[in-house]
Design a protein around this motif. Structure first.
Motif: not given
Ligand code: NAD
Length: 268
Positions: A36-37, A124-127, A82, A241, A100, A77, A13-15, A161, A10, A102
């Motif tokens: 990526e997906r 971890a739901a929060n790192t 996934a 995070f 990470g 993340f 994605g943002r993270m 979210k 992933g 959630t």
């Molecule tokens: P996002 O939607 O920006 O990113 C998720 C990415 O994963 C996307 O680019 C998506 O295309 C990709 N993806 C989905 N399925 C996939 C697969 N099968 N293979 C490869 N890539 C795949 O979301 P985000 O804001 O980055 O958050 C992602 C997750 O992380 C959420 O569940 C969020 O709650 C969690 N999160 C956790 C923490 C922490 O501290 N643990 C902090 C922030 C966000």
């Protein structure tokens, strides 16, 4: 383990982008690649270009099994389904995995626990360090205060979210319930609307706000007649995070199979 190879599923994605950039910039580890997906426009692009680090000759793939083959640790993340598939792949290939993501339901948690019998998985739901310290403080406060203190958990996140309450809010609820010696599921008020009747003693309430670009605000209120104790945390950037996740990934590399948490990394 010295200089572990860390992969990011992933990674667009943002993270994912932040994590890949942080692994690339951090001493003591190297970037193994990213996935990526299938169908994502990021597939085929160079990961280095995507994260603004210049060409790294690491094409983004939609074949996670190849990444799990070469990475010592993988950061996930992504989405709950996934994450469960990645846990099975980690068990099959023997790489460690940090989840990470959630919004994981019981079926997915069970799949992760089964995979953790075969490889090291940290969930971890929060790192962030601050939130993990907050979890310990909330458990302590709940253990000391009787149920004449009503516990309410309030969280706010950005408009994108997709799950609610946040994984961190749920973890805070679990910590409060543990402190009180009760089960969260039997005592949670997940939402209120209309003629709800008076609040029940001993319940743990949740309130969820969504909007703007908020990285993550959480507060736990202990409200009694005559006083209110509030313990809270505000993340002003997602980087906190990502920093914690990469530190945890370095810690996880080479560990024996098992299900770990941030408590283990931070020695809380
Ligand atoms: P996002 O939607 O920006 O990113 C998720 C990415 O994963 C996307 O680019 C998506 O295309 C990709 N993806 C989905 N399925 C996939 C697969 N099968 N293979 C490869 N890539 C795949 O979301 P985000 O804001 O980055 O958050 C992602 C997750 O992380 C959420 O569940 C969020 O709650 C969690 N999160 C956790 C923490 C922490 O501290 N643990 C902090 C922030 C966000």
């Amino acid at each position: 383990m010295n200089n572990p190879a860390i992969g990011v599923v992933g990674c667009a994605g943002r993270m994912g982008r932040l994590l890949a950039r942080m692994v690339q910039d951090r001493d003591g580890c190297r970037l193994a690649g990213g996935t990526e997906r299938a169908g994502s426009t990021a597939v085929g692009q160079d990961l280095g270009e995507l994260i603004g680090a210049g060409a790294l000759d690491l094409p983004i793939s939609d074949q996670a099994d190849v990444l799990f083959e070469i990475a010592d640790v993988v950061l996930d993340f992504t989405s709950p389904t996934a994450a469960a598939d990645h846990a099975s792949l980690a068990a099959e290939k023997g790489s460690a995995l940090l989840i990470g993501t959630t919004g994981l339901d019981q079926g997915i948690l069970d799949r992760i626990a089964a995979a953790a019998e075969r490889t090291a998985i940290l969930q971890a739901a929060n790192t962030s360090l601050g939130v993990n310290l907050l979890l310990a403080l909330v458990e302590q406060a709940a253990a000391k205060l009787s149920d004449s203190y009503d516990i309410e958990i309030v969280e706010m996140h950005h408009r994108h979210k997709v799950d609610a309450p946040s994984g961190t809010a749920l973890a805070l609820g679990e910590a409060a319930a543990r402190g009180r010696g009760v089960a969260l599921q039997e005592n949670a008020d997940w939402a209120r609307h209309g003629q709800t009747g008076a609040r029940e003693a001993g319940h743990i309430g949740f309130a969820v706000l969504r909007g703007g670009d908020v990285a993550g605000d959480h507060s736990v209120v202990f409200a009694a007649d005559g006083e209110r104790l509030e313990l809270g945390h505000r993340a002003s950037s997602r980087e906190v995070f990502a920093q914690g996740a990469v530190t945890a990934a370095q810690w996880l590399a080479g560990r024996p199979p098992g299900l770990y948490g941030m408590r283990d990394v931070l020695d809380l």
